[in-house]
Design an enzyme around this catalytic site. Structure first.
Site, PDB file in Angstrom:
ATOM      1  N   LYS A 235     -37.021  25.195  41.722  1.00 60.03           N
ATOM      2  CA  LYS A 235     -35.892  25.293  40.788  1.00 60.03           C
ATOM      3  C   LYS A 235     -35.026  26.463  41.233  1.00 60.03           C
ATOM      4  CE  LYS A 235     -34.123  23.448  37.058  1.00 60.03           C
ATOM      5  NZ  LYS A 235     -34.107  22.046  36.620  1.00 60.03           N
TER       6      LYS A 235
ATOM      7  N   ASP B 212     -28.368  20.685  37.302  1.00 66.54           N
ATOM      8  CA  ASP B 212     -29.026  20.981  36.018  1.00 66.54           C
ATOM      9  C   ASP B 212     -27.891  21.489  35.130  1.00 66.54           C
ATOM     10  OD1 ASP B 212     -31.841  21.325  34.682  1.00 66.54           O
ATOM     11  OD2 ASP B 212     -30.842  23.208  34.221  1.00 66.54           O
TER      12      ASP B 212
HETATM   13  P1  NDP Z   1     -25.329  19.876  30.843  1.00 64.93           P
HETATM   14  O1  NDP Z   1     -24.801  21.188  31.282  1.00 64.93           O
HETATM   15  O2  NDP Z   1     -24.674  18.639  31.346  1.00 64.93           O
HETATM   16  O3  NDP Z   1     -25.322  19.809  29.241  1.00 64.93           O
HETATM   17  C1  NDP Z   1     -25.975  20.723  28.433  1.00 64.93           C
HETATM   18  C2  NDP Z   1     -25.533  20.440  27.013  1.00 64.93           C
HETATM   19  O4  NDP Z   1     -26.299  21.193  26.088  1.00 64.93           O
HETATM   20  C3  NDP Z   1     -24.086  20.834  26.768  1.00 64.93           C
HETATM   21  O5  NDP Z   1     -23.535  19.918  25.869  1.00 64.93           O
HETATM   22  C4  NDP Z   1     -24.218  22.210  26.142  1.00 64.93           C
HETATM   23  O6  NDP Z   1     -23.120  22.596  25.350  1.00 64.93           O
HETATM   24  C5  NDP Z   1     -25.417  21.961  25.277  1.00 64.93           C
HETATM   25  N1  NDP Z   1     -26.080  23.176  24.849  1.00 64.93           N
HETATM   26  C6  NDP Z   1     -26.418  24.270  25.564  1.00 64.93           C
HETATM   27  N2  NDP Z   1     -27.060  25.157  24.790  1.00 64.93           N
HETATM   28  C7  NDP Z   1     -27.133  24.593  23.564  1.00 64.93           C
HETATM   29  C8  NDP Z   1     -27.681  25.002  22.344  1.00 64.93           C
HETATM   30  N3  NDP Z   1     -28.280  26.192  22.211  1.00 64.93           N
HETATM   31  N4  NDP Z   1     -27.601  24.144  21.297  1.00 64.93           N
HETATM   32  C9  NDP Z   1     -26.982  22.950  21.414  1.00 64.93           C
HETATM   33  N5  NDP Z   1     -26.428  22.524  22.549  1.00 64.93           N
HETATM   34  C10 NDP Z   1     -26.503  23.343  23.597  1.00 64.93           C
HETATM   35  O7  NDP Z   1     -26.874  19.884  31.192  1.00 64.93           O
HETATM   36  P2  NDP Z   1     -27.867  18.662  31.343  1.00 64.93           P
HETATM   37  O8  NDP Z   1     -27.525  17.603  30.372  1.00 64.93           O
HETATM   38  O9  NDP Z   1     -27.971  18.335  32.774  1.00 64.93           O
HETATM   39  O10 NDP Z   1     -29.255  19.345  30.957  1.00 64.93           O
HETATM   40  C11 NDP Z   1     -29.698  19.443  29.606  1.00 64.93           C
HETATM   41  C12 NDP Z   1     -31.180  19.733  29.581  1.00 64.93           C
HETATM   42  O11 NDP Z   1     -31.883  18.677  30.275  1.00 64.93           O
HETATM   43  C13 NDP Z   1     -31.616  21.022  30.282  1.00 64.93           C
HETATM   44  O12 NDP Z   1     -32.775  21.525  29.622  1.00 64.93           O
HETATM   45  C14 NDP Z   1     -32.021  20.543  31.668  1.00 64.93           C
HETATM   46  O13 NDP Z   1     -32.921  21.424  32.298  1.00 64.93           O
HETATM   47  C15 NDP Z   1     -32.688  19.219  31.302  1.00 64.93           C
HETATM   48  N6  NDP Z   1     -32.802  18.266  32.387  1.00 64.93           N
HETATM   49  C16 NDP Z   1     -31.685  17.810  33.044  1.00 64.93           C
HETATM   50  C17 NDP Z   1     -31.823  16.860  34.038  1.00 64.93           C
HETATM   51  C18 NDP Z   1     -30.635  16.250  34.702  1.00 64.93           C
HETATM   52  O14 NDP Z   1     -30.822  15.287  35.474  1.00 64.93           O
HETATM   53  N7  NDP Z   1     -29.429  16.688  34.438  1.00 64.93           N
HETATM   54  C19 NDP Z   1     -33.151  16.392  34.483  1.00 64.93           C
HETATM   55  C20 NDP Z   1     -34.244  16.861  33.656  1.00 64.93           C
HETATM   56  C21 NDP Z   1     -34.059  17.791  32.681  1.00 64.93           C
HETATM   57  P3  NDP Z   1     -21.895  23.442  25.971  1.00 64.93           P
HETATM   58  O15 NDP Z   1     -20.959  22.404  26.488  1.00 64.93           O
HETATM   59  O16 NDP Z   1     -21.388  24.191  24.807  1.00 64.93           O
HETATM   60  O17 NDP Z   1     -22.446  24.327  27.035  1.00 64.93           O
END
Ligand code: NDP
Length: 460
Positions: free
Chosen positions: A140, A180
C-alpha cells in the site's frame, strides 16, 4: 490429528499467549500507530483457532514475520504550486508481503495519510489479496497530499514528482500500485505517463486502474462497488433473504460508493442515503445516481448540492448521522472507523439485517462486536471489498497476455471471485468452530494461503 477437548483448550491457551505476545511487541515497536495496532489486533485475535490447531505456524515464527513489513519506503515529494511556491509532501510505499506474488495495493492521497494508516492498509491487503485466489502479495502507499482544491496542473506536478521517486521501487513483477482515496483515473494516467517516461519503455502492468485506451481493464472502475454488492447477495441468499425491495444506506460518494449504489439499484433495491466528508443526503424516493455521478465524477462538487436538483431530499451536515437512517442493509464505503459502537447499536435498533464493508476498516472493533453479537450478517472489508484488487489482478493478466476482455467477461469473473471468497470464508469459519463468523473465516482463509507459502519458501 483431531485434538482432544483438553488438548484443544491448552492449545488455545498457548495460541492466545502467542498472539498477545506478538501484539504487545507490535505496539512497542510501532508506537503511536493506532490504526496499525487496530488492524493487527483484529486479525491476530481471529487467528487463534488456526494457530491452536496447527502449531507449525508458531514453529516457523509466522506471526513474528508477518507483522513486520518486508520494506517501508518513505520519501520527500517536492512540487511547485500555481503561485510558484515550493510545497513539500511526504510519500510512502509499504511492501508488506510478497509470499504469493508481487506487492499489490493502492495509493491514497489524503491529508490524514501517515505511516500508521499505510501500514494498516498494507497489512489488511495481504489477506484480502490472498482471498481473491490471484497471485498477488500485499502492499500500500500514498501521500499526505490533499488533492481538494488543487488545479489540474498542480495534481500533475505533484503526481509526477511522486513517481520520480516511486518508480525505482515498483515494476510489473515487483510491486503494482493502483488507486485508492484521492487517486482515480486522472492520477493513474499522470503516474503512468511519468513512469513510462523515466523507464523509457511501455510496461503496462506496472499500475492498474489505467484508462481503457492504454491498457486498463473494463469493469475495473465498477469492480469494488459491484463486488461488495455481489458479496451481499451471497450473504443474503444463504439466509433466504431477498435483496430486491430492500432499503439500503451507502456512505461516501466516491468510486466504491457510486458503483455499489449502481449495482444495488440494478438488482431492484432502493438506496436512500449517501454522503461525503461534510455531510449526507437523504432521499426517501431513492437516490438519483445520475445526479451523484454528475456532481462527484464530473463537476467535483459537494454532495449537499444534490438538494438543488432534488428539493424534496434532505441534506444533513456531519457524516456519522447517516447511520441513524433506518435500513435493511448498510454499506459503509467511505473511510476507516466511520461506524463506531454507538452507530452500530443504532443500526441494530433500526433492524439492519446485513452490513458489508466497501471501505477498508470502516467499523471499529466494538462496532463489529455489536453486529456479530446481534446476528447481523457482517461482510468484513477484506472479503467484501476484494473485488477491486481482484479485477486489478485481471488487468495485470490482460496486460501480460496483451489481450483485452469484454466488460461481460470481466464482470462474470468478478462475480465468480466474490462467490468464491464468500464460500472460502464460510468454510474456514465452519472448519475452525465459528460458523457464520465471516471475520474469523476470511482472516483464517487468507492467512492460511500466505503462511503456507511462507513456510515452503524458508526463513525470508
Ligand atoms: P474516493 O476518494 O473515490 O471516495 C471516498 C469518498 O468517501 C468520498 O465521497 C469522500 O468524500 C468520502 N469520505 C471521506 N471521508 C469521509 C467521512 N469521514 N465520512 C463520510 N464520507 C467520507 O475513494 P474510494 O471510493 O476509492 O475509497 C473508499 C474506501 O474504499 C476507502 O476506504 C478505500 O481504501 C476503500 N477501497 C477502495 C477500493 C477501490 O478500488 N477504489 C478498493 C478497496 C477498498 P469527499 O469527497 O468529501 O472527500
Amino acid at each position: 490429528m483431531l485434538l482432544t477437548m483438553e488438548a484443544k483448550d491448552e492449545a488455545t491457551r498457548n495460541a492466545k499467549e502467542y498472539v498477545n505476545e506478538i501484539y504487545e511487541t507490535v505496539v512497542k515497536r510501532n508506537p503511536h500507530e493506532s490504526e496499525f495496532h487496530q488492524a493487527v489486533l483484529e486479525i491476530l485475535h481471529s487467528l487463534v483457532p488456526i494457530l491452536a490447531k496447527n502449531p507449525i505456524y508458531q514453529k516457523h515464527s509466522i506471526l513474528e514475520r508477518i507483522v513486520e513489513p518486508e520494506r517501508i519506503i518513505s520519501f520527500r515529494v517536492p512540487w511547485v504550486d500555481d503561485q510558484g511556491k515550493v510545497q513539500v509532501n511526504r510519500g510512502f510505499r509499504v511492501q508488506f508481503n510478497s509470499a504469493i506474488g508481487p506487492y499489490k495495493g493502492g495509493l491514497r492521497f489524503h491529508p490524514s495519510v501517515n505511516a500508521s494508516i499505510i501500514k494498516f492498509l498494507g497489512f489488511e491487503q495481504i489477506y484480502k489479496n490472498a482471498l481473491t485466489g490471484q497471485p498477488i502479495g500485499g502492499g500500500k502507499g500514498g501521500s499526505d497530499f490533499d488533492p481538494k482544491g488543487k488545479s489540474d496542473m498542480e495534481i500533475m506536478r505533484f503526481t509526477q514528482s511522486f513517481m520520480t521517486e516511486l518508480y525505482r521501487h515498483i515494476g510489473p513483477d515487483i510491486d503494482v500500485p493502483a488507486g485508492d482515496i484521492g487517486v482515480g483515473g486522472r492520477e493513474i494516467g499522470y503516474l503512468f505517463g511519468q513512469y513510462k517516461r523515466i523507464r523509457g519503455g511501455n510496461e503496462a502492468g506496472v499500475l492498474t486502474g489505467k484508462g481503457i485506451g492504454y491498457g486498463g481493464s473494463l469493469a475495473r472502475t465498477e469492480a469494488t462497488g459491484y463486488g461488495t454488492v455481489y458479496f451481499v447477495q451471497e450473504m443474503l441468499q444463504d439466509k433466504g433473504i431477498e435483496l430486491e425491495g430492500s432499503t439500503v444506506v451507502v456512505s461516501g460518494s466516491g468510486n466504491v460508493s457510486i458503483y455499489a449504489i449502481e449495482k444495488v439499484q440494478q438488482l431492484g433495491a432502493q438506496v436512500v442515503a449517501c454522503s461525503d466528508s461534510n455531510g449526507y443526503i437523504y432521499d426517501k424516493n431513492g437516490i438519483n445516481l445520475d445526479t451523484v455521478k454528475r456532481l462527484k465524477e464530473v463537476e467535483g462538487k459537494r454532495i449537499k448540492e444534490y438538494v438543488e436538483a432534488h428539493p424534496h431530499a434532505e441534506y444533513v451536515e456531519g457524516c456519522t448521522g447517516i447511520w441513524s437512517i433506518p435500513c435493511d442493509i448498510a454499506l459503509p464505503c467511505a473511510t476507516q472507523n466511520e461506524i463506531d459502537e454507538e452507530a452500530a447499536k443504532q443500526l441494530v435498533a433500526n433492524g439492519v439485517k446485513a452490513v458489508a464493508e466497501g471501505a477498508n476498516m470502516p467499523s471499529t472493533l466494538e462496532a463489529v462486536d455489536v453486529f456479530l453479537s446481534n446476528d447481523v450478517l457482517f461482510g468484513p472489508a477484506k472479503a467484501a471489498n476484494a473485488g477491486g484488487v481482484a479485477v486489478s489482478a485481471l488487468e495485470m493478466a490482460q496486460n501480460s497476455s496483451r489481450i483485452a476482455w469484454s466488460f461481460e467477461e470481466v464482470d462474470a469473473k468478478l462475480h465468480d471471485i466474490m462467490k468464491n471468497i464468500y464460500q472460502q470464508s464460510v468454510q474456514a469459519a465452519e472448519e475452525y468452530g465459528y460458523a457464520g463468523n465471516l471475520v474469523i473465516g476470511a482472516n483464517i482463509a487468507g492467512f492460511k494461503k500466505v503462511a503456507d507459502a511462507m513456510i515452503v519458501q524458508g526463513v525470508i
